[in-house]
Design an enzyme around this catalytic site. Sequence first.
Site, PDB file in Angstrom:
ATOM      1  N   ASP A 164      73.789  27.831  39.997  1.00  0.00           N
ATOM      2  CA  ASP A 164      75.101  27.224  40.246  1.00  0.00           C
ATOM      3  C   ASP A 164      75.676  26.738  38.914  1.00  0.00           C
ATOM      4  O   ASP A 164      75.072  25.911  38.237  1.00  0.00           O
ATOM      5  CB  ASP A 164      74.922  26.055  41.219  1.00  0.00           C
ATOM      6  CG  ASP A 164      76.244  25.433  41.619  1.00  0.00           C
ATOM      7  OD1 ASP A 164      77.292  26.063  41.430  1.00  0.00           O
ATOM      8  OD2 ASP A 164      76.206  24.287  42.122  1.00  0.00           O
ATOM      9  N   ASP A 174      80.830  31.274  41.157  1.00  0.00           N
ATOM     10  CA  ASP A 174      79.933  30.564  40.240  1.00  0.00           C
ATOM     11  C   ASP A 174      78.571  30.233  40.828  1.00  0.00           C
ATOM     12  O   ASP A 174      77.842  29.415  40.286  1.00  0.00           O
ATOM     13  CB  ASP A 174      80.606  29.277  39.757  1.00  0.00           C
ATOM     14  CG  ASP A 174      80.528  28.171  40.781  1.00  0.00           C
ATOM     15  OD1 ASP A 174      80.800  28.438  41.963  1.00  0.00           O
ATOM     16  OD2 ASP A 174      80.178  27.045  40.412  1.00  0.00           O
ATOM     17  N   GLU A 175      78.218  30.880  41.912  1.00  0.00           N
ATOM     18  CA  GLU A 175      76.995  30.515  42.618  1.00  0.00           C
ATOM     19  C   GLU A 175      76.360  31.759  43.216  1.00  0.00           C
ATOM     20  O   GLU A 175      77.066  32.601  43.772  1.00  0.00           O
ATOM     21  CB  GLU A 175      77.392  29.638  43.804  1.00  0.00           C
ATOM     22  CG  GLU A 175      76.838  28.258  43.845  1.00  0.00           C
ATOM     23  CD  GLU A 175      77.290  27.584  45.115  1.00  0.00           C
ATOM     24  OE1 GLU A 175      76.488  27.501  46.041  1.00  0.00           O
ATOM     25  OE2 GLU A 175      78.463  27.163  45.188  1.00  0.00           O
TER      26      GLU A 175
END
Length: 356
Positions: free
Chosen positions: A14, A109-110
């Site tokens: 993350d 983003d993860e």
Amino acid sequence: MSEQVKGRKIIHVDMDCFFAAVEMRDNPEYRGRPLAVGGAADSRGVIATCNYEARQFGVRSAMPSSEAKRRCPELLLVRGRMAVYKAVSEQIRAIFARYTDLIEPLSLDEAYLDVTDCPVCQGSATLIAERIRAEILAETGLTASAGIAPNKFLAKIASDENKPNGQFVIPPGKTAEFAATLPLRKIPGVGPKTAERLASHGLQVGADVLTCTPEQLASWFGKFGPVLHQRAQGIDPRPVQTHRERKSVGVETTLARDLTSAEGCFEILQGLLPELERRLRERPFKGVQVKLKFHDFQQTTLAQQATVLELSQLQAMVMGAFERGEGRRVRLVGLSVTLSGPEQDKVQQLSLSLGE
Ligand SMILES: [Mg+2]
């Protein structure tokens, strides 16, 4: 024992305050100041991401920008540059791909990575996570946090433990122990309202849940009850779902004004049907998905089998998806179908400006 499922090694990566971090990287004058990426305070904008300086003032993602400005008058509020974020996201995906093909992106983003069969670092998921984070930093100038655990839900919770720029491991032998003291609101799927209802039954942490039977939990929380019973034991059987070339056709619309009722969402969805039919060009399909994005940018997708588009089914699905929001307002409604047969297309998302 022979039936026992082989343990997996899952990493949840993350990025730290991703959009804000990209802006600070590219604009040195933003560094060290409270910064948020989001919509303007004088319209109906909300904060998408903010940096840690802004968090000290109580600014949070999903907060209306006007409220954020009130809490932190010196807040620097900038518009997002989605194209840049997408490019960085592709960079980090390319780094993940050096270690495994089993990558499940959750957002830009993860992602979950299943590194069970990765031979690098003698198979140590902890060391692999460290390497991935170091490569992300070297190649993008951005920091990431990671959680390492034998399953997805624990890995996700773990990645939050030493944020920012840290990582945390829950080893296979410690999963039950970790889950026993885990505050239930940290479990994905437990929103504020569910947490309140759990508390009203005296349930605060994992161990409390195990004093109830799955049936009892089902009577209180429906389908989520038995899931919760598993999570409270540290169990999550869901595999990492690799990024599929999604063979679907869909339409979606972002609303000028958030919707507060399932009925309103269904109305919008009905408005999407003609465009979906047009794009479908009478190709056969096997499943239908209803997507709702909430005002805090969280989203839910409800999928069911279907070979025809039936209003009654779609209505029930909209209701179900809306309930998952636990009262949150809806900013986007989407409808898509999964094609069947040989003639399958890639995602064809079309943003309509209905509602604008
Ligand atoms: Mg993040």
